[in-house]
Enzyme design. Structure first.
Site, mmCIF file in Angstrom:
data_model
loop_
_atom_site.group_PDB
_atom_site.id
_atom_site.type_symbol
_atom_site.label_atom_id
_atom_site.label_comp_id
_atom_site.label_asym_id
_atom_site.label_seq_id
_atom_site.Cartn_x
_atom_site.Cartn_y
_atom_site.Cartn_z
ATOM 1 N N SER A 168 95.381 -3.645 31.601
ATOM 2 C CA SER A 168 96.699 -3.535 32.906
ATOM 3 C C SER A 168 97.600 -2.365 33.124
ATOM 4 C CB SER A 168 97.047 -4.579 33.006
ATOM 5 O OG SER A 168 96.709 -5.724 32.650
ATOM 6 N N SER A 224 71.389 45.528 25.419
ATOM 7 C CA SER A 224 72.079 46.398 24.583
ATOM 8 C C SER A 224 73.245 45.398 23.942
ATOM 9 C CB SER A 224 72.957 46.957 25.900
ATOM 10 O OG SER A 224 73.222 45.884 26.530
ATOM 11 N N HIS A 259 102.630 -7.067 37.522
ATOM 12 C CA HIS A 259 101.935 -8.537 36.689
ATOM 13 C C HIS A 259 102.764 -7.522 35.136
ATOM 14 C CE1 HIS A 259 97.948 -7.392 35.243
ATOM 15 N NE2 HIS A 259 98.468 -7.732 34.369
ATOM 16 N N SER A 267 71.501 42.716 29.345
ATOM 17 C CA SER A 267 70.509 43.770 28.496
ATOM 18 C C SER A 267 70.166 43.276 26.987
ATOM 19 C CB SER A 267 70.746 44.971 29.116
ATOM 20 O OG SER A 267 72.234 44.962 28.561
ATOM 21 N N ASP A 308 99.507 -5.868 43.424
ATOM 22 C CA ASP A 308 100.421 -5.765 42.059
ATOM 23 C C ASP A 308 100.597 -4.737 41.463
ATOM 24 O OD1 ASP A 308 100.538 -6.344 39.601
ATOM 25 O OD2 ASP A 308 98.650 -6.750 38.428
ATOM 26 N N THR A 353 60.739 35.791 31.898
ATOM 27 C CA THR A 353 60.189 36.770 31.402
ATOM 28 C C THR A 353 60.720 38.264 31.803
ATOM 29 O OG1 THR A 353 58.354 36.321 32.795
ATOM 30 C CG2 THR A 353 58.474 35.002 30.868
#
Ligand SMILES: *[C@@H]1O[C@H](CO)[C@@H](O)[C@H](O)[C@H]1NC(C)=O
Ligand SMILES: *[C@@H]1O[C@H](CO)[C@@H](O)[C@H](O)[C@H]1NC(C)=O
Ligand SMILES: *[C@@H]1O[C@H](CO)[C@@H](O)[C@H](O)[C@H]1NC(C)=O
Length: 758
Positions: A686, A265, A514, A263, A565, A333
């Site tokens: 990696s 306020s 690796h 509001s 890996d 609105t």
């Protein structure tokens, strides 16, 4: 309530304004404030609000704010004798201590003034011996209490500064009553009763001036512990892992109703902040492994519904939709001129009634209700909400005697109020709060501060170890976005290998196999992960996947073969878990199912289905400057995968005829430009996590392994070309390896992770 009265007139006249003729503008004459400044919400137009601001430790006096009336005058014009100034903030009278003395004696205590407390002989002090008056009008520390063991059932509950206490015996069922002196206002329990367990009911009251505000930290602690009660008490007792697992019981349901006052306020820009704050609150709650239903409304003289809780119950709205709805909500609105606080409570009451109708009495008993309201409490329509709040209590408690004694179902209803604004109507608001387990009423100047507050709610011990939690917005601490990220250096004689890794438990980092060679030893490996206790972590051991063998397919035309890996690095010590450093979620663990909110007995397959779809957008990190940057890729699955992996045959060192030889089922394929232009990995990337954020938790899907082309010169974020492809280990395919180490319960070094059965 003087203001509200004006508004009735203002609102009525406003409709005339729309018709046409009435016009008014206020002037800025004589509106200055000594020592401070003011802001205007709508310039000098009618209904604009002028809000006074003072430096910290001061407050505007005699007025907090004024409203431009349709007559072209300001409400509450100062009398000549009382010019508008910034006054020094005072703290309430500390001379309420019984059986002790207070130094130094002063008539008034201002911000930064100190007091010390001593007990008479025979009495011992609990609480703070020294307190400082804080700029928000509160004393630091806690209420000093001088007591001696009197054999009472309860301990002396003390007297907060500025208060009077009625009742000096502390036996079972004894009552103490509090009131505040002068123009102070009581927040907390005005009556407390000594219980059998030696505890007092309710929470310690405090006396507030109308300029006293709670600091974000105070709100975070108080609201955080209270709301966490609601978010975690649905769990059945489950004592695994120091109680840090939070489980939703299959039948319990949490319904959260959020109402935000928009509001007039409240200042205009307030709306956006309020909206963001609500979104933040929902986000934070969603980081708990529990899925509440939400009703979200904004209100003024009407209620603007953002989401209806019944749609939630029906599964028509998902959490991400809710967030989008909140974030994109615009005030239409509609009429925002008045404020009808009662209407909000009536709306919530109606929703509860509908839920009850659907679920029946027994089903409704399983619903816990949490109402969270943001307002300044100035209402001018609809009357007092108190009767509606009584109806809500009546419906939830299912106990006709709830007014006489604490209802059994007290914990099924909480009403929290965040009183926000330049001027707050405490007398109307505070009595509307409901609930056990800590303060439910908070006073704040600015809703914006609440975002930070809500953020800190999850940074508490009990949830900080949860996997995948992170901040998803820009913070000053970059680590907080990827608190699991680790950088690894393997240095052996002349050879230096840099890799990325991810913290998967407080002691283990997942990376690529690796990154290591045959000759490397734990002493050659360091992990950079800054937990505030030294950046560089030493390594106790590292474990490569037993099936990793680079030369396994040399005879098949694959010079370097990267299947399996993956490697795990074990640190010599646990890292310190905080917002800066916490583990990422990994596939096939119970914790990840909790993070994904998979209830009941969940499976790996269910996780994979949720996380890994064709063209799923995934991310990994690359070193950039002092820290990291993100690379984005898309997982090619199904038919797309077949096409994607063909490009592996173009990689140097591969003479095999079939792409399936170097690229086994254990790899994810990314890269290329169609339909999305992916980034491409560089050497130093990696071992890093290929991850996905799901509901604000991060889950690791892959480990960056190898690529078909080297497009990187200096590293950093590099685009893929049409044919360049990257291959990442799909973590779902290496779960037995992870489980053999992380889930190992035949050791005492660390708590094993709980992996799913299938
Ligand atoms: C004041 O009202 C006029 C006319 O409605 C409007 O054009 C103007 O933007 C308003 N000023 C402010 C600061 O809101
Ligand atoms: C208390 O604070 C006021 C205002 O800052 C100051 O003038 C006064 O000297 C302080 N008193 C003591 C004892 O520090
Ligand atoms: C790796 O594979 C090659 C070829 O099959 C084999 O000769 C070698 O023993 C393997 N190495 C290990 C460590 O298993």
């Amino acid at each position: 309530m003087q203001l509200s009265v004006h508004w009735v007139g203002c609102a009525a006249l406003l409709s005339l304004l729309i018709v046409g003729e009435v016009w008014c503008a206020c002037t800025e004459d004589n509106m200055q404030i000594e020592g401070g400044h003011y802001t205007l919400t709508k310039g000098l137009n009618a209904s604009s609000m002028l809000v006074y601001h003072c430096p910290e430790g001061f407050y505007p006096y005699p007025s907090r704010r004024r409203v431009c009336l349709l007559t072209g005058t300001w409400s509450e014009m100062p009398r000549r004798s009382k010019p508008q100034t910034c006054r020094m903030v005072e703290c309430p009278n500390p001379f309420v201590l019984m059986h002790g003395s207070v130094y130094p004696p002063q008539e008034k205590y201002f911000a930064d003034n100190e007091t010390t407390y001593e007990c008479y002989s025979g009495y011992t002090l609990r609480g703070s011996a020294r307190r400082v008056c804080l700029p928000n009008g509160k004393w630091s520390g806690s209420t000093p209490i001088c007591s001696r063991d009197s054999g009472s059932d309860c301990a002396d509950p003390g007297i907060p500064a500025g208060a009077l206490r009625n009742g000096n015996s502390f036996g079972l069922d004894d009552k103490v009553k509090y009131s505040c002196t002068g123009n102070l206002f009581l927040v907390g329990s005005s009556v407390r009763v000594c219980l059998e367990n030696g505890q007092w009911t309710g929470t310690e009251p405090a006396c507030y001036y109308d300029y006293t505000y709670d600091t974000p930290l105070e709100v975070s602690e108080a609201f955080g512990s209270a709301i966490k009660g609601s978010l975690t008490t649905l769990e059945p007792t489950d004592d695994t892992q120091e109680g840090r697992k939070i489980r939703i019981s299959k039948t319990g349901t949490l319904d959260i109703y959020i109402g935000v006052d928009i509001s007039e306020s409240i200042e205009e820009k307030y709306f956006n902040d309020a909206r963001d704050t609500v979104a933040k609150l929902i986000t934070k709650i969603s980081s708990f492994p529990i899925s509440p239903n939400y009703e979200v409304v904004f209100f003024s003289s009407e209620v603007f519904e953002v989401v209806n809780i019944l749609d939630f119950l029906d599964g028509k709205v998902q959490l991400n939709v809710l967030k989008t709805k909140v974030e994109s909500f615009k005030i239409g609105t509609g009429n925002t001129a008045g404020t009808d606080l009662n209407l909000v409570f009536m709306t919530f009451l109606e929703r509860m009634a509908l839920i009850k109708q659907r679920t029946g009495d027994d089903g409704f008993k399983e619903h816990r209700h949490v109402i969270i309201l943001f307002t300044d409490g100035a209402y001018n329509m609809g009357g007092s909400p108190e009767p509606t709040v009584e109806k809500i209590k009546n419906m939830v408690y299912m106990d006709p005697n709830y007014k006489q004694k604490e209802p059994l179902r007290a914990e099924y209803l909480d009403i929290y109020i965040f009183a926000i604004g330049a001027q707050i109507f405490d007398d109307d608001l505070e009595p509307l709060t409901v609930g056990t387990g800590g303060n439910h009423y908070f006073r704040m100047k600015d809703i914006k501060k609440l975002q930070k507050t809500f953020d800190e709610i999850i940074d508490e011990d009990e949830v900080k170890g949860l996997c995948g939690l992170h901040k998803d917005y820009v913070t000053t601490e970059e680590r907080e976005n990827y608190p699991w990220a680790a950088q690894i250096v393997v240095q052996n004689e002349g050879r230096v290998m840099k890799c990325m890794g991810s913290l998967v438990t407080p002691m283990f980092i997942l990376t690529a196999a690796h990154c290591f060679t045959f000759e490397d030893l734990p002493k050659h490996v360091t992990v950079d992960i800054n937990d505030g206790q030294g950046r560089i972590k030493r390594v106790k051991n590292f474990f490569l996947h037993p099936k990793f063998n680079v030369s396994a397919k040399v005879n098949e035309g694959v010079k370097e073969f990267y299947d399996y890996d993956v490697a795990l690095i074990q640190l010599t010590e646990f890292v310190k878990i905080s917002t800066l450093v916490r583990p990422i979620c990994i596939p096939c663990t119970q914790e990840t199912s909790d993070a994904l909110k998979l209830v009941g007995e969940s499976t790996c397959a269910a996780q994979e289905q949720l996380l890994l779809k064709n063209m799923e957008k995934l991310t990994f990190l690359t070193r950039k400057g002092k820290w990291v940057d993100e690379k984005h890729v898309h997982a090619k699955l199904g038919d797309k995968r077949d096409e994607c992996i063909q490009h592996a045959l173009e990689a140097p060192g591969i003479t095999a005829k079939k792409a399936e030889i170097p690229v086994t089922e254990n790899f994810l394929c990314t890269g290329g430009r169609t339909p999305f232009r992916d980034h491409i990995a560089c050497t130093g990337d990696s071992g890093g996590a290929v991850f996905k954020n799901y509901e604000h938790r991060t889950v690791q899907i892959g480990v960056v392994s190898w690529g078909s082309k080297n497009l990187c010169k200096g590293g950093g974020v590099v685009d893929s070309d049409e044919n360049s492809r990257d291959f990442h280990i799909n973590v779902f395919r290496v779960v037995p390896f992870l489980k053999s180490i992380l889930g190992n319960d035949n050791q005492d070094d660390y708590a094993p992770l709980e992996f799913l059965k299938s």
